[in-house]
Design an enzyme around this catalytic site. Structure first.
Site, short mmCIF file in Angstrom:
data_model
loop_
_atom_site.label_atom_id
_atom_site.label_comp_id
_atom_site.label_asym_id
_atom_site.label_seq_id
_atom_site.Cartn_x
_atom_site.Cartn_y
_atom_site.Cartn_z
N GLY A 211 0.84 -1.20 0.00
CA GLY A 211 0.00 0.00 0.00
C GLY A 211 0.86 1.24 0.00
O GLY A 211 2.05 1.16 -0.30
N ASN A 212 0.27 2.38 0.32
CA ASN A 212 1.06 3.60 0.44
C ASN A 212 0.45 4.49 1.51
O ASN A 212 -0.60 4.16 2.07
CB ASN A 212 1.19 4.30 -0.92
CG ASN A 212 -0.16 4.70 -1.47
OD1 ASN A 212 -0.88 5.47 -0.87
ND2 ASN A 212 -0.51 4.14 -2.63
N HIS A 213 1.10 5.62 1.79
CA HIS A 213 0.68 6.46 2.92
C HIS A 213 -0.49 7.39 2.63
O HIS A 213 -0.83 8.20 3.48
CB HIS A 213 1.87 7.32 3.38
CG HIS A 213 2.97 6.52 4.00
ND1 HIS A 213 2.78 5.75 5.12
CD2 HIS A 213 4.27 6.35 3.65
CE1 HIS A 213 3.91 5.16 5.45
NE2 HIS A 213 4.84 5.49 4.56
N SER A 214 -1.11 7.29 1.47
CA SER A 214 -2.20 8.23 1.17
C SER A 214 -3.33 8.09 2.19
O SER A 214 -3.74 6.98 2.54
CB SER A 214 -2.74 7.95 -0.23
OG SER A 214 -3.94 8.64 -0.42
N ALA A 280 -3.82 7.86 -4.86
CA ALA A 280 -2.43 7.41 -5.00
C ALA A 280 -2.50 5.93 -5.35
O ALA A 280 -2.53 5.05 -4.48
CB ALA A 280 -1.68 7.62 -3.70
#
Ligand code: CTP
Length: 403
Positions: A211-214, A280
């Site tokens: 995943g990512n930090h969005s 994102a």
């Protein structure tokens, strides 16, 4: 003729002041409006549907079915008008509106209404001043209903005091003022917008993902700004814990992976006027998802990744007359990279975030962006709250599509 071409839905509830509604219909028609009237059953005791239908040149609606047993479509009525005004709004109708009761056609129409609603209350002074009524009025104000102030004077009870319905001339002036302000404040009224927000999660096995930090904050702020500007929004939201606004003009589709997000966007894209892709999206996804949890009984683990579909680029290639806005999150060569994305993805504008700017990027409540357009414009928005950035972005888009 200040209401030329405007569609006004007049709701009449049971009050002695209902006799003034006849004059109100005449004034609205004289000002150029098209008027439809919906009555509560009790209001028929106070004012004749025959007079109202003759003056408005439209059938007056009061029951859930008409005399030929055809169902009256309150949803369509709730979408037909530019404005609904309930005049007079009795104490009982105000209480029902504040609590969402739906036992008559006027209430069903109010609860289906997607346009602005105004009320002109009418009641005896003691009822007007009762804490319950004041509480209900406060609730309606919170719900966005505009209240046309009552007048003071002789009341039906024979007493003198506050609670008289505003005169029809005053109501018409309030309607004109409301519609004028609304038109300026709602430049995207009638427009459909697709928004993507949040991260995507790409499964590795049943318990792990990439995943990512969005956080989804920017996309939700954009959604709120679009709703304020009068747009209908279809939000495709990845895994995000942000609160989602409650609004009848908003549909939310929750998705997890980039592929899900693409499919959800593709389903609605042909039907929207504007698409703002702020999500994102993961650029890579595991080539194979393990069916069972991967165990750690191996010295090293490699996961082969394959590219996800580029949603912005795919929609850019498919677009007909949609205004397409992408985001670019960069850490170096920001402007050059943003301009490259603008061209390669066939977008109309790219909003550039730089992770090098303090207060901008993931999870923060503030942002600092630059907007680059296909026409070669560059608009820099200084550091400010994400909701202010969203407001400026929406105003910019409204101006761009109006040109
Ligand atoms: N985007 C998309 N689908 C993807 C990846 C990105 O629709 N699979 C969209 C984003 O929502 C954003 C824009 O493309 O509007 C740019 O995203 P960004 O991650 O900055 O750029 P990428 O195209 O992924 O390129 P790179 O990661 O190489 O900078």
């Amino acid at each position: 003729m200040n209401l030329q071409g405007k569609k006004i839905l007049l709701g009449i509830s049971a009050s002695i002041a209902a006799y003034k509604s006849i004059h109100l219909v005449r004034l609205l028609i004289k000002a150029g409006a098209e008027v439809k009237v919906v009555l509560t059953p009790a209001a028929e005791t106070f004012v004749s549907p025959l007079v109202l239908s003759t003056l408005s040149k439209n059938t007056v609606i009061s029951g859930f079915a008409n005399s030929s047993n055809d169902w009256s479509n309150h949803v369509m009525l709730g979408r037909w008008a530019d404005l609904m005004v309930v005049a007079p709004a009795s104490c009982n109708t105000i209480a029902k509106m504040a609590h969402g009761l739906c036992d008559n056609m006027l209430m069903a129409t109010y609860l289906s209404a997607t346009m602005p609603v105004m009320i002109a209350p009418a009641m005896d002074e003691d009822m007007w001043k009762h804490p319950t009524t004041q509480r209900n009025l406060a609730q309606l104000q919170t719900d966005g209903v505009q209240i046309i102030p009552v007048a003071s004077g002789e009341l039906a009870s024979g007493l003198t005091g506050e609670g008289r319905m505003a005169e029809p001339e005053t109501i018409v002036q309030a309607i004109i003022a409301h519609l004028t302000v609304n038109e300026n404040a709602q430049p995207l009224r009638g427009k459909k917008v697709l928004v993507t927000a949040g991260p995507t999660y790409e499964a590795i096995d049943p318990v792990r993902f990439i995943g990512n930090h969005s956080s989804g904050k920017m996309g939700i702020a954009i959604t709120e700004a679009l709703l304020k500007a009068g747009a209908t929004v279809h939000l495709v939201l990845g895994p995000s814990t942000q609160a989602i606004p409650q609004n009848t003009q908003l549909t939310v589709r929750r998705v997890v992976s980039a592929q899900d997000m693409y499919e959800a966007c593709n389903r609605v894209f042909a039907d929207v006027d504007i698409a703002i892709l702020s999500a994102a999206v993961a650029d890579f996804t595991p080539a194979n998802v393990a069916n069972e949890k991967i165990k750690k009984d191996q010295a090293a683990l490699s996961v082969t990744l394959q590219p996800t579909i580029d949603i912005l680029k795919t929609l850019g290639a498919a677009k007909t007359n949609q205004f397409l806005v992408g985001f670019a999150l960069e850490t170096n060569n920001e402007e050059a990279n943003a301009l490259k994305k603008l061209a390669s993805k066939n977008a109309d504008a790219i909003v550039l975030n730089s992770l090098n700017d303090a207060g901008a990027g993931f999870g923060t409540d503030t942002n600092q962006v630059q907007i680059f357009t296909r026409k070669g414009e560059k608009i820099a928005l200084p550091l400010q709250s994400k909701s202010d950035i969203a407001h400026h972005l929406v105003q910019f888009i409204a101006q761009a599509i109006a040109l």
